[in-house]
Motif scaffolding. Structure first.
Motif, mmCIF file in Angstrom:
data_model
loop_
_atom_site.group_PDB
_atom_site.id
_atom_site.type_symbol
_atom_site.label_atom_id
_atom_site.label_comp_id
_atom_site.label_asym_id
_atom_site.label_seq_id
_atom_site.Cartn_x
_atom_site.Cartn_y
_atom_site.Cartn_z
ATOM 1 N N GLY A 243 0.791 -1.227 0.000
ATOM 2 C CA GLY A 243 0.000 0.000 0.000
ATOM 3 C C GLY A 243 0.815 1.264 0.000
ATOM 4 N N ILE A 244 0.223 2.315 0.580
ATOM 5 C CA ILE A 244 0.806 3.661 0.479
ATOM 6 C C ILE A 244 2.022 3.847 1.380
ATOM 7 C CG2 ILE A 244 -1.393 4.695 -0.202
ATOM 8 C CD1 ILE A 244 -1.727 5.668 2.673
ATOM 9 N N GLY A 245 2.160 2.990 2.397
ATOM 10 C CA GLY A 245 3.303 3.115 3.298
ATOM 11 C C GLY A 245 3.172 4.289 4.262
ATOM 12 N N ILE A 246 4.122 4.381 5.166
ATOM 13 C CA ILE A 246 4.074 5.424 6.201
ATOM 14 C C ILE A 246 5.442 6.075 6.301
ATOM 15 C CG2 ILE A 246 3.575 5.881 8.645
ATOM 16 C CD1 ILE A 246 2.261 2.929 8.504
ATOM 17 N N GLU A 247 5.460 7.379 6.337
ATOM 18 C CA GLU A 247 6.721 8.098 6.481
ATOM 19 C C GLU A 247 7.349 7.821 7.844
ATOM 20 O OE1 GLU A 247 6.974 12.181 4.527
ATOM 21 O OE2 GLU A 247 4.843 12.015 4.992
ATOM 22 N N SER B 10 7.909 0.056 7.588
ATOM 23 C CA SER B 10 7.211 0.623 6.436
ATOM 24 C C SER B 10 8.146 1.449 5.572
ATOM 25 C CB SER B 10 6.050 1.505 6.923
ATOM 26 O OG SER B 10 5.302 1.982 5.827
ATOM 27 N N GLN B 11 7.867 1.416 4.277
ATOM 28 C CA GLN B 11 8.599 2.243 3.315
ATOM 29 C C GLN B 11 7.567 3.072 2.570
ATOM 30 O OE1 GLN B 11 11.295 0.049 0.860
ATOM 31 N NE2 GLN B 11 12.094 1.859 -0.189
ATOM 32 N N PHE B 12 7.694 4.373 2.707
ATOM 33 C CA PHE B 12 6.691 5.269 2.146
ATOM 34 C C PHE B 12 6.556 5.054 0.633
ATOM 35 C CE2 PHE B 12 5.309 9.575 0.692
ATOM 36 C CZ PHE B 12 4.068 9.553 1.307
ATOM 37 N N GLY B 13 5.309 4.820 0.211
ATOM 38 C CA GLY B 13 5.019 4.613 -1.204
ATOM 39 C C GLY B 13 5.158 3.177 -1.664
#
Length: 574
Positions: A343-347, A394-397
């Protein structure tokens, strides 16, 4: 030094050592006692023994002139002071406030010698310890006696301060507990008040979806249903979080099959993933056994929340549920459950606040995706309740992986795998239209519900199933109907005027007979313990509002199955 003086000196030294030991004993006792009345009583008795006087009393100042009697130790030949009696201590009060360490007085009225010592609670003059000697009215109090009294009064002051702090702590604890009870009662009431009209909204909208509608009308009905379910999820999250915060949730440890449990979870969530064309795949470590002891429902709640979030924040790709063994020792397995998405990931800057309550990492995401911000906070509390931990990578994007690690104990007794235990492939189930439901049972159903809209919703649903339905507005009316007519099944609301559902059920079970109806609680109260209270009162089943047509139908079918089993047992007995 002459032998006579030496004997006197030795006697004085012995007396001093005895007094010091006694003082040390008093101080030690004061330090280890949490009961202030017991402490003061012991101090008065010990000080009378040390001083060899007729009375030692402790008073608490109430103003600059008077003090109230608290406790005393007095000889048999003297009348006790009346509890709470006031005595003038204006001279002592003024002297102690000016810094005087003690006050020795000769009272002509009482023909006694008196020694008064101040008791300070911190910097505040709390009271005074007074020694009375009636037999020696001209007694001169020794410096050693004053030093002993000073040391003891210092410790008494510390004990008084400690007691005040303990009382404040106890009062604060009681206030916090009362606030928790009030919060729980408020949440229970709000749950009931919100779920009651929600039952009518969802129930009647559900019925409306089975009528002939054009495409535009069907879309509107689905919007109502989706909005109602979203609101219901928010209410459930708030109630769950409040129960966890108040420590009102207990784990229900039972045996469960790990693989069947994971497959069931996948089956449950596959329709949501399919709507977005997402893959949903389970991966289970082959080294893990199948049967474990644990709270399956709470583990499932965590997984459903994590997978639900993954589906919500993933637009394309796949979601994986990974279960792997980290360690095992004598049947105790450390197991890691992970939910990975594309998915979109988290910063990185937002990851540290993910598990805080009422937090969404991005206000724009809140508007786009919705949610209460409680899901992950609930997951964290539940994992910690199982002595585990939860984390995120998490990896953003590109996507996220949420993992939690808990310990589960293996069930040693291996049971044979039955056909029912084999998971079916993911599939979307549909509700059977009301007109198609078999009504051979021809049940006589009594619906006990004080809310008119909910009575209508239940009546219409059960009527479409083909059952004969009678309505009652409260427990007393239900009892009246049951005295005049036989009913197979009763749907019983809990919170009603005149007589509530619990009370009505108990009265029905008191008149137990072979014709006693099957009773299902149908309530908006889902607080902890309510289900057990219903069962204890004599109810057979429990469904929570809002109730959909499908849930109502399932409850009726469970009742029919139970009734059929009882009928079979009766025929065998005959």
């Amino acid at each position: 030094m002459s032998p006579k003086l030496l004997i006197i000196e030795q006697a004085n030294l012995k007396k001093k050592l005895t007094q010091e030991r006694l003082v040390l004993s008093i101080v030690e006792q004061i330090r280890h006692s949490l009961e202030i009345t017991e402490t003061l009583s012991s101090v008065a008795a010990d000080m009378r023994s040390i001083f060899a006087c007729d009375r030692v009393a402790i008073f608490q100042f109430i103003d600059q002139n008077f003090a109230s009697f608290i406790i005393e130790s007095v000889g048999q030949d003297y009348d006790p002071i009346i509890n709470g009696a006031l005595q003038s201590f204006s001279v002592e009060n003024k002297a102690f406030r000016s810094g005087l360490s003690h006050l020795a007085l000769k009272e002509h009225e009482d023909s006694c010698s008196r020694l008064s010592m101040p008791i300070f609670e911190g910097d505040r003059l709390w009271g005074t310890l007074v020694a009375f000697d009636y037999q020696q009215p001209s007694r001169i109090w020794k410096e050693s006696e004053i030093a002993i009294a000073t040391a003891v009064c210092l410790q008494v002051g510390i004990s008084v301060k400690q007691n005040i702090l303990l009382n404040e702590l106890k009062h604060s604890k009681e206030k916090a507990e009362a606030a928790n009870v009030a919060k729980s009662e408020f949440l229970s009431m709000m749950s009931h008040e919100i779920r009651t009209p929600m039952n009518a909204v969802i129930g009647i909208s559900d019925l409306l979806s089975f009528t002939e509608l054009n495409q535009e009308q069907e879309e509107y009905v689905q919007m109502i249903l989706n909005g109602g379910r979203t609101l219901l999820n928010v209410i459930n999250d708030i109630l769950d979080f409040s129960r966890i915060e108040a420590n009102h949730i207990e784990l229900n440890i039972k045996t469960f099959g790990l693989r069947n449990f994971i497959e069931s979870t996948v089956n449950l969530l596959s329709p949501q993933a399919s709507q977005k064309n997402l893959g949903l795949f389970p991966i289970i470590d082959p080294l893990l056994p199948d049967l474990f002891w644990g709270d399956r429902n709470r583990i499932e709640q965590i997984l459903i929340n994590l997978v639900g979030n993954a589906i919500k924040f993933t637009e394309s790709g796949e979601i994986r549920i990974i279960v792997e063994m980290l360690d095992q020792n004598e049947g105790n397995y450390t197991i890691k459950f992970s939910v990975s998405d594309t998915g979109i990931g988290i910063e990185p800057k937002n990851q540290n606040k993910l598990f805080n309550p009422f937090i969404q990492v991005d206000s724009s995401n809140t508007r786009r995706y919705g949610g209460s911000g409680l899901g992950l906070a609930i997951c964290k509390r539940l994992v910690e309740k199982m002595n585990g931990n939860i984390s995120v990578r998490s990896q953003f994007g590109k996507g996220s992986t949420f993992s939690f690690v808990i310990q589960l104990k293996e069930e040693q007794e291996q049971r044979p795998v039955t056909p029912q235990a084999v998971a079916e492939p993911p599939q979307v189930t549909s509700i059977v239209p009301p007109q198609a439901i078999d009504a051979e049972a021809n049940l006589q159903v009594l619906v006990v519900e004080d809310n008119p809209l909910n009575r209508i919703a239940a009546l219409k649903s059960l009527d479409k199933m083909g059952y004969s339905v009678t309505l009652a507005e409260d427990g007393l009316e239900a009892i009246s109907h049951l005295k005049r007519q036989r009913f197979d099944l009763v749907f019983m609301d809990l919170h009603m005027p005149k007589l509530d559902g619990i009370g009505a059920t108990r009265l029905i079970r008191q008149e137990a007979s072979d014709d006693s109806p099957y009773i299902i609680a149908m309530t908006a109260d889902i607080t902890e313990g309510v289900r057990q209270e219903c069962i204890d009162a004599g109810m057979n089943d429990y469904i929570s509002k809002p109730v959909t047509f499908k849930e109502l139908d399932s409850a009726v079918k469970r009742a029919l199955k139970s009734m059929d089993s009882k009928s079979t047992l009766k025929s065998i007995d005959l």
